[in-house]
Design a protein around this motif. Sequence first.
Motif, PDB file in Angstrom:
ATOM      1  N   ASP A   3      -7.290  -5.502  -1.383  1.00 20.77           N
ATOM      2  CA  ASP A   3      -6.463  -5.476  -2.593  1.00 20.77           C
ATOM      3  C   ASP A   3      -7.215  -4.987  -3.833  1.00 20.77           C
ATOM      4  O   ASP A   3      -6.702  -5.061  -4.942  1.00 20.77           O
ATOM      5  N   ASN A  46      -5.698  -4.553  -7.633  1.00 21.00           N
ATOM      6  CA  ASN A  46      -6.178  -5.451  -8.692  1.00 21.00           C
ATOM      7  C   ASN A  46      -6.811  -4.697  -9.859  1.00 21.00           C
ATOM      8  O   ASN A  46      -6.554  -5.001 -11.016  1.00 21.00           O
ATOM      9  N   ASP A  68     -11.487  -1.230   0.496  1.00 20.86           N
ATOM     10  CA  ASP A  68     -11.653  -2.682   0.442  1.00 20.86           C
ATOM     11  C   ASP A  68     -11.207  -3.339   1.751  1.00 20.86           C
ATOM     12  O   ASP A  68     -11.741  -4.382   2.137  1.00 20.86           O
ATOM     13  N   ASP A  71     -10.448  -7.963   1.434  1.00 18.87           N
ATOM     14  CA  ASP A  71      -9.053  -8.235   1.783  1.00 18.87           C
ATOM     15  C   ASP A  71      -8.084  -7.118   1.406  1.00 18.87           C
ATOM     16  O   ASP A  71      -6.871  -7.305   1.459  1.00 18.87           O
TER      17      ASP A  71
HETATM   18 MG    MG Z   1      -9.909  -8.724  -2.803  1.00 15.50          MG
END
Ligand code: MG
Length: 208
Positions: free
Chosen positions: A37, A41, A30, A35
């Motif tokens: 994360d 997530n 990613d 970004d």
């Molecule tokens: Mg993200």
Amino acid sequence: MTLGPAELAAMIEAVARRISTERVALNRLDAALGDGDHGTNVSAAFNSAVEAIAALNQPSASDVWLAAAKAVMNSMGGASGAIFGSFFLKGVPVLRGKDSVNKRDLEAVLEAGLKGVKARGKAGVGDKTMVDALAPAVTAFAGADDFTEGFSSAAEAARKGADSTRDLIARHGRAKYLGGRAIGHIDPGAMTVAILFEAIDKWSREAW
Ligand SMILES: [Mg+2]
């Protein structure tokens, strides 16, 4: 061979464990396109689904799927949460009233989930999203004779589909602003779907 609520819960738990193992690798994917994360997530989302399911009292199959949908949407939030959440949410009416889920039922659940993901993300095959892994996986599962063959061919198709996103330009999310610079990087959502089906395939071979 059928799946009951306990098996559906165990399946989601196996996915959560495997995604948690791949968390850092998914973040790294990613980071090239977004970004960084996604792994954190999606791992938190599946862990939260496992907790929500564990808190249910004698759930039905549709209760398990609904708890997963809500947990994923609440935990991930935003566009990704809505997209992953709609995968489970659209399966809920398909599962309603079913104590045991046969191969045709799960096929319908996966097809409904795919439809939900496509509608929610406004993405089709070739857009460099999770649909590139999910669509071929659902087709492969539907074309198989039983669960075992279905899970293994779905896992293989999902992995191939995820790999195919490496050569694609993104039309959604942050990666679309990268244009041609997105080429050379696998979409993390598609990779998550590959990991998901691989985890289910492995679980089914160990559980049955
Ligand atoms: Mg993200």
